[in-house]
Design a protein around this motif. Structure first.
Motif, PDB file in Angstrom:
ATOM      1  N   TRP A 485     -27.994   3.614 -29.928  1.00 14.25           N
ATOM      2  CA  TRP A 485     -27.027   4.251 -30.828  1.00 14.25           C
ATOM      3  C   TRP A 485     -27.760   5.171 -31.790  1.00 14.25           C
ATOM      4  CZ3 TRP A 485     -21.850   4.670 -31.248  1.00 14.25           C
ATOM      5  CH2 TRP A 485     -21.055   3.848 -30.447  1.00 14.25           C
ATOM      6  N   THR A 510     -29.167   1.325 -33.513  1.00 19.21           N
ATOM      7  CA  THR A 510     -28.785   0.321 -32.518  1.00 19.21           C
ATOM      8  C   THR A 510     -28.672  -1.061 -33.131  1.00 19.21           C
ATOM      9  OG1 THR A 510     -29.959   1.617 -30.835  1.00 19.21           O
ATOM     10  CG2 THR A 510     -29.385  -0.654 -30.284  1.00 19.21           C
ATOM     11  N   LYS A 513     -25.519  -1.439 -35.219  1.00 19.53           N
ATOM     12  CA  LYS A 513     -24.317  -1.595 -34.393  1.00 19.53           C
ATOM     13  C   LYS A 513     -24.216  -3.011 -33.840  1.00 19.53           C
ATOM     14  CE  LYS A 513     -22.257   2.426 -34.463  1.00 19.53           C
ATOM     15  NZ  LYS A 513     -20.861   2.577 -34.910  1.00 19.53           N
ATOM     16  N   GLN A 514     -25.365  -3.573 -33.436  1.00 21.54           N
ATOM     17  CA  GLN A 514     -25.346  -4.940 -32.928  1.00 21.54           C
ATOM     18  C   GLN A 514     -24.955  -5.922 -34.023  1.00 21.54           C
ATOM     19  OE1 GLN A 514     -29.343  -5.237 -31.415  1.00 21.54           O
ATOM     20  NE2 GLN A 514     -28.818  -4.311 -29.431  1.00 21.54           N
ATOM     21  N   ARG A 515     -25.453  -5.684 -35.243  1.00 21.33           N
ATOM     22  CA  ARG A 515     -25.077  -6.566 -36.356  1.00 21.33           C
ATOM     23  C   ARG A 515     -23.594  -6.457 -36.671  1.00 21.33           C
ATOM     24  NH1 ARG A 515     -29.912  -4.600 -38.596  1.00 21.33           N
ATOM     25  NH2 ARG A 515     -28.756  -3.187 -39.956  1.00 21.33           N
ATOM     26  N   GLU A 516     -23.048  -5.233 -36.562  1.00 20.26           N
ATOM     27  CA  GLU A 516     -21.627  -5.060 -36.832  1.00 20.26           C
ATOM     28  C   GLU A 516     -20.790  -5.833 -35.826  1.00 20.26           C
ATOM     29  OE1 GLU A 516     -21.046  -0.883 -36.763  1.00 20.26           O
ATOM     30  OE2 GLU A 516     -21.942  -0.533 -38.746  1.00 20.26           O
ATOM     31  N   GLU A 517     -21.221  -5.817 -34.554  1.00 18.85           N
ATOM     32  CA  GLU A 517     -20.490  -6.586 -33.542  1.00 18.85           C
ATOM     33  C   GLU A 517     -20.573  -8.074 -33.829  1.00 18.85           C
ATOM     34  OE1 GLU A 517     -22.110  -5.524 -29.805  1.00 18.85           O
ATOM     35  OE2 GLU A 517     -21.370  -3.443 -29.851  1.00 18.85           O
ATOM     36  N   GLN A 518     -21.755  -8.543 -34.222  1.00 21.79           N
ATOM     37  CA  GLN A 518     -21.902  -9.973 -34.535  1.00 21.79           C
ATOM     38  C   GLN A 518     -21.073 -10.368 -35.744  1.00 21.79           C
ATOM     39  OE1 GLN A 518     -26.126 -10.177 -35.032  1.00 21.79           O
ATOM     40  NE2 GLN A 518     -26.562 -10.186 -32.824  1.00 21.79           N
ATOM     41  N   GLU A 520     -18.299  -8.955 -36.726  1.00 23.76           N
ATOM     42  CA  GLU A 520     -16.890  -8.972 -36.345  1.00 23.76           C
ATOM     43  C   GLU A 520     -16.544 -10.259 -35.595  1.00 23.76           C
ATOM     44  OE1 GLU A 520     -13.063  -8.108 -36.175  1.00 23.76           O
ATOM     45  OE2 GLU A 520     -14.584  -7.003 -37.310  1.00 23.76           O
ATOM     46  N   MET A 521     -17.463 -10.701 -34.710  1.00 23.69           N
ATOM     47  CA  MET A 521     -17.242 -11.974 -34.017  1.00 23.69           C
ATOM     48  C   MET A 521     -17.210 -13.125 -35.003  1.00 23.69           C
ATOM     49  SD  MET A 521     -19.718 -11.436 -30.700  1.00 23.69           S
ATOM     50  CE  MET A 521     -19.462 -13.119 -30.190  1.00 23.69           C
ATOM     51  N   SER A 524     -13.979 -13.177 -36.904  1.00 23.98           N
ATOM     52  CA  SER A 524     -12.884 -13.695 -36.080  1.00 23.98           C
ATOM     53  C   SER A 524     -12.892 -15.215 -36.043  1.00 23.98           C
ATOM     54  CB  SER A 524     -13.005 -13.119 -34.662  1.00 23.98           C
ATOM     55  OG  SER A 524     -12.026 -13.674 -33.825  1.00 23.98           O
ATOM     56  N   ARG A 575     -16.450  -8.387 -43.025  1.00 22.82           N
ATOM     57  CA  ARG A 575     -15.650  -7.258 -42.567  1.00 22.82           C
ATOM     58  C   ARG A 575     -15.804  -6.021 -43.424  1.00 22.82           C
ATOM     59  NH1 ARG A 575     -10.288 -10.683 -40.723  1.00 22.82           N
ATOM     60  NH2 ARG A 575     -10.891 -10.902 -38.539  1.00 22.82           N
TER      61      ARG A 575
END
Length: 720
Positions: A485, A510, A513-518, A520-521, A524, A575
């Motif tokens: 990224w 990169t 972006k990976q931290r943002e995905e983690q 968000e999980m 949730s 978030r």
């Protein structure tokens, strides 16, 4: 908190117990002292507090939980081992696994014990503490004995090695016990006269001087020292080394250095004269070493360049010039060294990116034997050269852009031509050798993810058409085939009125972006898997409260509320993150009053002394102010008085509560840090996150009436 029993025999075993569950820690302390009345136990709620206690108090053993806010037990152990490699450390945790046990052993844990039900575990824990401490005491005593033996040998060696110096020894009552021949010569007093006399009676002029300060420090602390000082009674400068003796006295080793000191002072006076003369020049003066580093300069070069003395010391001469000028400067220096002289015009590049035209006259510098010393020169300001002003503005624009970004790759696209340039840093980031990038738009396009290329081209075209900053995030293909990224920023450079070039920075994101995905999980899971069971529990609690009354149910309700706040703050951290998505004009007075109405403030009162409009993300700013109000009420009491006031470049929120001690102010913004019994430790960390996302600053200080005061600065006020 400390627990101890003092009526038992034997040596006290000092234990530091670190556990964020204080109720359980207190229970453990009680059972351990029942097992052995030699135990003295002090508790800390987290690793940071535990390290503070270790720096203040000597302990014989550390008992630590594993799962704690901030550092966990293994990380805490590793930190302790850096400074206390032999201190017994027992990991006593309810979160047991083979992996944790293996990590603990690798980190140097003394023992490992898993928390269980029942009281037998405390007997086992007490036995393991005793065994570990006994081994520790034995090893420490043996080490102490060896140290004493080595000290005896070292003292003898020092005396032998320094027999050419004057040597004097005094006992613990400051009476002379040894005076060697060199000391007799310097003192002009005989050994027979001095032995047995009081040092301070003989050398009364040494009182209230550095000599007395240093000698008494050695006598009291038993630590050696060395210094150079003038002694009026002997009218000379002396280099002194003082050491503690085994019999309680101290030894002095000294030589007179008056001549060396006077020569040094003369040289320093000469240097000051030369420096003052050079600083009086309006031109810049410099001396460059043969390898190209700056050796000497006058004050004008500091004023012109904007670099500090320390920064100039670390720089080479050509670093004072733009990249495209550095090769010419290097060639001129080589010419000076070869031919003896050279003259060149070039632009100095200052610390803030400004470029100033100068004329430099250089001469080769040699010593009296003809040995090369470097280059000496004078630089004269040529600012009046109007023809260079446009080039200066363009170069400064490019440099400012680079300085505002991070140390990442630089790229340039010549609009309307099939040419794109990458710097060597950007090439290396993509696995390319320097200067191997093909330099075409096609080469860039093939390294851009095909799904993202249309969006990238659209953003570039929009920047060219609107003359706005080009900023986008997209995926690119590394030379090894991996997808990365990228965050790319650029600015359009015009030639007269037409867009000519697009210049910018490349930054790989990169990991972000990976931290943002983690995150968000994680959000949730928190939102669904934790909140849903909590809602069910709260519903059944409400039904139960209607059927019967019990103080225990009220405590359950309070725990539910605390869990709900914890979940809400976790979601905010996960978030919201550092996002500031909607900057607008915000009336601080109106927002402050609205926030006060939405926070449970009990009998607390609010005073506002602010009337301004700032640029901020309204939603995030509201979170910041509400958390500050909530913090004031939680820590200052239900009748606390809260004041919001204006600063020159920001605003503050203060209360008249108990305040925050200076030693805690560096920790209050850490995630999980709280001094309240029911605090969850996220409120102030969210405040810090919001402040950082706006590029503001926050600090904690004393309030007007002794409470806590939070100052937010770096805020942009507007007249609208």
């Amino acid at each position: 908190m400390r627990y101890s029993v003092t009526d038992g025999g034997g040596d006290t075993i000092r234990i530091l117990h670190v556990d964020d569950e204080l109720d359980l820690a207190e229970l453990t302390a009680a059972f351990l002292m029942r097992e052995d009345n030699q135990f003295s136990i002090e508790m800390a709620s987290n690793a940071s507090n535990g390290l503070d206690r270790l720096s203040e108090t000597q302990f014989d053993c550390v008992i630590s939980d594993y799962d704690m806010p901030g550092q966990n037990g293994i990380e805490f152990l590793k930190t302790i081992r850096e400074k206390y490699p032999d201190l017994p450390f027992i990991l006593y945790t309810g979160k047991g696994s083979e992996e944790i046990a293996s990590d603990a052993i690798s980190a140097g844990v003394t023992d490992y014990l898993q928390k269980e039900s029942g009281t037998d575990q405390y007997t086992i824990l007490a036995n393991r503490v005793r065994n570990a401490v006994e081994r520790y005491w034995i090893e420490r005593e043996a080490e102490h004995m060896w140290t004493q033996l080595e000290s005896i040998g070292n003292e003898r060696e020092q005396i032998i090695e320094r027999v050419t110096d004057a040597i004097v020894e005094v006992d613990s009552d400051w009476r002379f016990t040894l005076v060697n021949e060199q000391a007799e010569d310097l003192y002009e007093m005989s050994n027979e006269y001095l032995l047995g006399r009081d040092f301070w009676d003989v050398f009364q002029d040494a009182k209230d001087t550095r000599f007395e300060t240093e000698y008494r420090r050695v006598m009291e602390t038993r630590e050696p020292t060395s210094f150079v000082e003038y002694f009026s009674q002997l009218d000379g400068w002396f280099e002194v080394e003082a050491y503690p003796k085994r019999d309680g006295g101290i030894a002095f080793y000294f030589i007179e250095v008056t001549e060396q000191r006077e020569r040094q002072q003369e040289l320093e006076a000469e240097r000051r004269f030369i420096s003052e003369a050079l600083d009086a020049l309006t031109d810049i003066f410099y001396v460059i070493n043969p390898e190209g580093t700056l050796r000497r300069w006058n004050e004008p070069i500091v004023e012109v360049s904007g670099y500090s003395e320390a920064e100039l010391t670390e720089m080479s001469a050509i670093e004072l010039f733009p990249d495209d000028e550095q090769s010419r400067i290097a060639e001129s220096l080589e010419t000076t060294l070869e031919t003896g002289a050279d003259k060149i015009e070039a632009e100095i590049q200052t610390s803030d990116g400004t470029q100033i035209p100068y004329e430099f006259v250089n001469r080769r510098l040699t010593d009296s034997k003809g040995e090369l010393l470097g280059v000496v020169g004078i630089g004269r300001d040529l600012t009046d050269a109007k023809a260079q002003e446009q080039e200066l503005r363009e170069t400064k624009q490019r440099l400012d852009l680079v300085l505002e970004g991070t140390k990442t790759g630089i790229w340039e696209w010549k609009i309307g031509m099939d040419e794109i340039e990458w710097d060597n840093t950007l090439e290396r980031m993509f696995g390319l050798e320097p200067d191997s990038f093909e330099g075409t738009y096609e080469a860039f396009a093939k390294r851009t993810h095909p799904d993202d290329l249309p969006r990238v081209e659209e953003a570039m075209n929009q920047a060219i058409e609107t003359d706005e900053l080009y900023h986008t995030e997209f995926r690119m293909i590394h030379e090894d085939g991996d997808t990365v990224w990228a965050e790319v920023q650029g600015v359009v450079i015009k030639e007269e009125t037409e867009p000519d070039r697009l210049i910018g920075l490349y930054h790989e994101i990169t990991e972000r972006k990976q931290r943002e995905e983690q995150l968000e999980m994680f959000a949730s899971v928190v939102s669904h898997d934790l909140r849903n069971p909590l809602n069910v529990a709260s519903g059944y609690l409400e039904l139960t409260q209607k059927e019967c009354e019990s103080n225990n149910l009220d405590r359950v309700a309070e725990a539910h509320d605390r869990m709900d706040r914890l979940i809400e703050d976790l979601l905010t951290l996960a978030r919201e993150g550092d996002n500031v998505t909607n900057i607008e004009l915000v009336d601080l007075t109106s927002l402050t009053e609205n926030c006060w109405r939405t926070v449970a403030t009990a009998e607390a009162t609010l005073t506002t002394d602010i009337n301004g409009v700032i640029r901020a993300d309204r939603s995030r700013l509201q979170q910041l102010v509400e958390n500050l109000f909530r913090n004031a009420v939680e820590h200052g009491g239900e009748d606390v008085m809260v004041t919001v006031g204006e600063l020159v470049n920001g605003f503050y929120v203060e209360d008249n509560g108990p305040g925050i001690s200076e030693d805690e102010r560096d920790d209050v913004f850490d995630v999980g840090y709280s001094t309240a019994e029911d605090g969850i430790g996220f409120g102030l960390s969210i405040i810090k996150q919001i402040v950082d996302s706006h590029d503001w600053n926050v600090r904690v200080t004393d309030g007007t009436d002794g409470g806590a005061r939070f100052e937010i600065t770096g805020v942009e006020f507007t007249a609208e």
